[in-house]
Scaffold this motif. Structure first.
Motif, mmCIF file in Angstrom:
data_model
loop_
_atom_site.group_PDB
_atom_site.id
_atom_site.type_symbol
_atom_site.label_atom_id
_atom_site.label_comp_id
_atom_site.label_asym_id
_atom_site.label_seq_id
_atom_site.Cartn_x
_atom_site.Cartn_y
_atom_site.Cartn_z
ATOM 1 N N GLN A 7 0.864 -1.184 0.000
ATOM 2 C CA GLN A 7 0.000 0.000 0.000
ATOM 3 C C GLN A 7 0.899 1.231 0.000
ATOM 4 O OE1 GLN A 7 -2.274 2.064 -0.742
ATOM 5 N NE2 GLN A 7 -3.922 1.069 0.390
ATOM 6 N N LYS A 8 0.896 1.968 -1.101
ATOM 7 C CA LYS A 8 1.743 3.149 -1.222
ATOM 8 C C LYS A 8 0.968 4.447 -1.079
ATOM 9 C CE LYS A 8 5.308 1.016 -4.035
ATOM 10 N NZ LYS A 8 6.087 1.098 -5.265
ATOM 11 N N SER A 9 -0.324 4.383 -1.223
ATOM 12 C CA SER A 9 -1.116 5.608 -1.107
ATOM 13 C C SER A 9 -2.441 5.285 -0.428
ATOM 14 C CB SER A 9 -1.337 6.258 -2.474
ATOM 15 O OG SER A 9 -1.673 5.311 -3.451
ATOM 16 N N PRO A 10 -2.443 5.337 0.908
ATOM 17 C CA PRO A 10 -3.674 5.036 1.641
ATOM 18 C C PRO A 10 -4.778 6.031 1.294
ATOM 19 C CG PRO A 10 -2.038 5.992 3.098
ATOM 20 C CD PRO A 10 -1.359 5.744 1.789
ATOM 21 N N GLU A 22 -6.022 7.972 7.544
ATOM 22 C CA GLU A 22 -5.442 7.358 6.358
ATOM 23 C C GLU A 22 -5.706 5.860 6.448
ATOM 24 O OE1 GLU A 22 -1.537 10.085 5.511
ATOM 25 O OE2 GLU A 22 -1.409 8.645 7.160
ATOM 26 N N GLU A 23 -6.675 5.390 5.676
ATOM 27 C CA GLU A 23 -7.001 3.968 5.691
ATOM 28 C C GLU A 23 -6.067 3.233 4.731
ATOM 29 O OE1 GLU A 23 -11.062 1.755 6.122
ATOM 30 O OE2 GLU A 23 -10.694 2.066 3.967
ATOM 31 N N SER A 28 -12.035 0.634 1.618
ATOM 32 C CA SER A 28 -11.504 1.411 0.490
ATOM 33 C C SER A 28 -10.603 0.571 -0.417
ATOM 34 C CB SER A 28 -10.727 2.626 0.996
ATOM 35 O OG SER A 28 -9.584 2.220 1.719
ATOM 36 N N THR A 29 -10.139 -0.569 0.087
ATOM 37 C CA THR A 29 -9.292 -1.471 -0.710
ATOM 38 C C THR A 29 -9.976 -2.827 -0.921
ATOM 39 O OG1 THR A 29 -8.123 -2.205 1.283
ATOM 40 C CG2 THR A 29 -7.114 -0.401 0.025
ATOM 41 N N GLN A 30 -11.279 -2.839 -0.780
ATOM 42 C CA GLN A 30 -12.088 -4.044 -0.946
ATOM 43 C C GLN A 30 -11.694 -5.152 0.042
ATOM 44 O OE1 GLN A 30 -10.891 -2.331 -3.957
ATOM 45 N NE2 GLN A 30 -12.803 -1.285 -3.498
ATOM 46 N N ASN A 31 -11.334 -4.745 1.274
ATOM 47 C CA ASN A 31 -11.049 -5.678 2.358
ATOM 48 C C ASN A 31 -12.079 -5.452 3.457
ATOM 49 O OD1 ASN A 31 -8.064 -5.049 1.199
ATOM 50 N ND2 ASN A 31 -8.186 -7.124 1.994
ATOM 51 N N SER A 32 -13.218 -6.099 3.363
ATOM 52 C CA SER A 32 -14.287 -5.859 4.333
ATOM 53 C C SER A 32 -14.087 -6.623 5.641
ATOM 54 C CB SER A 32 -15.647 -6.223 3.735
ATOM 55 O OG SER A 32 -15.677 -7.597 3.384
ATOM 56 N N ASN A 33 -13.094 -7.508 5.682
ATOM 57 C CA ASN A 33 -12.872 -8.284 6.908
ATOM 58 C C ASN A 33 -11.986 -7.564 7.921
ATOM 59 O OD1 ASN A 33 -10.734 -8.614 5.111
ATOM 60 N ND2 ASN A 33 -10.189 -10.620 5.901
#
Length: 120
Positions: A7-10, A22-23, A28-33
């Motif tokens: 992840q280079k740009s949260p 800053e997520e 936002s990254t399709q990680n709902s878990n």
């Protein structure tokens, strides 16, 4: 195929209260878990009470942060961490004179649909 992601740009969550969010991983990254976010809460920041449907881990990097959990006040400082379990009524704040920098990890991922913030 690579078995890792960098992840280079949260995702910078837009706020109106001066708090930096800053997520790095989450919805936002399709990680709902899970969600993992770097945050900076300015002095005198607070948000309304909430009763989240997720566990939230917090690690304090610098400054202090106040947690009101089911009516009990807990203050954490640099190097300390806490788990606030889902279903607890909690209010997060920084009533102190310096920024509080921390990392928050939510299981499942933070979402406005799961946070259950109280009005006012």
């Amino acid at each position: 195929m690579k078995k890792y992601k960098i992840q280079k740009s949260p995702f910078v969550v837009p706020t109106t209260d001066g708090k930096l969010i800053e997520e790095h991983w989450g919805n936002s990254t399709q990680n709902s878990n899970i969600s993992i976010a770097h945050m900076v809460a300015p002095p005198n920041w607070s948000e309304p009470h909430q009763t989240p449907q997720f566990d939230e881990f917090t690690i304090i990097i610098s400054g202090k942060k106040q947690f009101e959990i089911d009516g009990e006040i807990v203050v954490l400082e640099k190097g300390q961490s806490i788990l606030v379990e889902k279903g607890a009524r909690v209010r997060y704040s920084n009533p102190f004179s310096e920024n509080c920098e921390y990392v928050a990890i939510c299981l499942p991922a933070f979402s406005m649909d799961l946070v259950n913030r109280e009005e006012g």
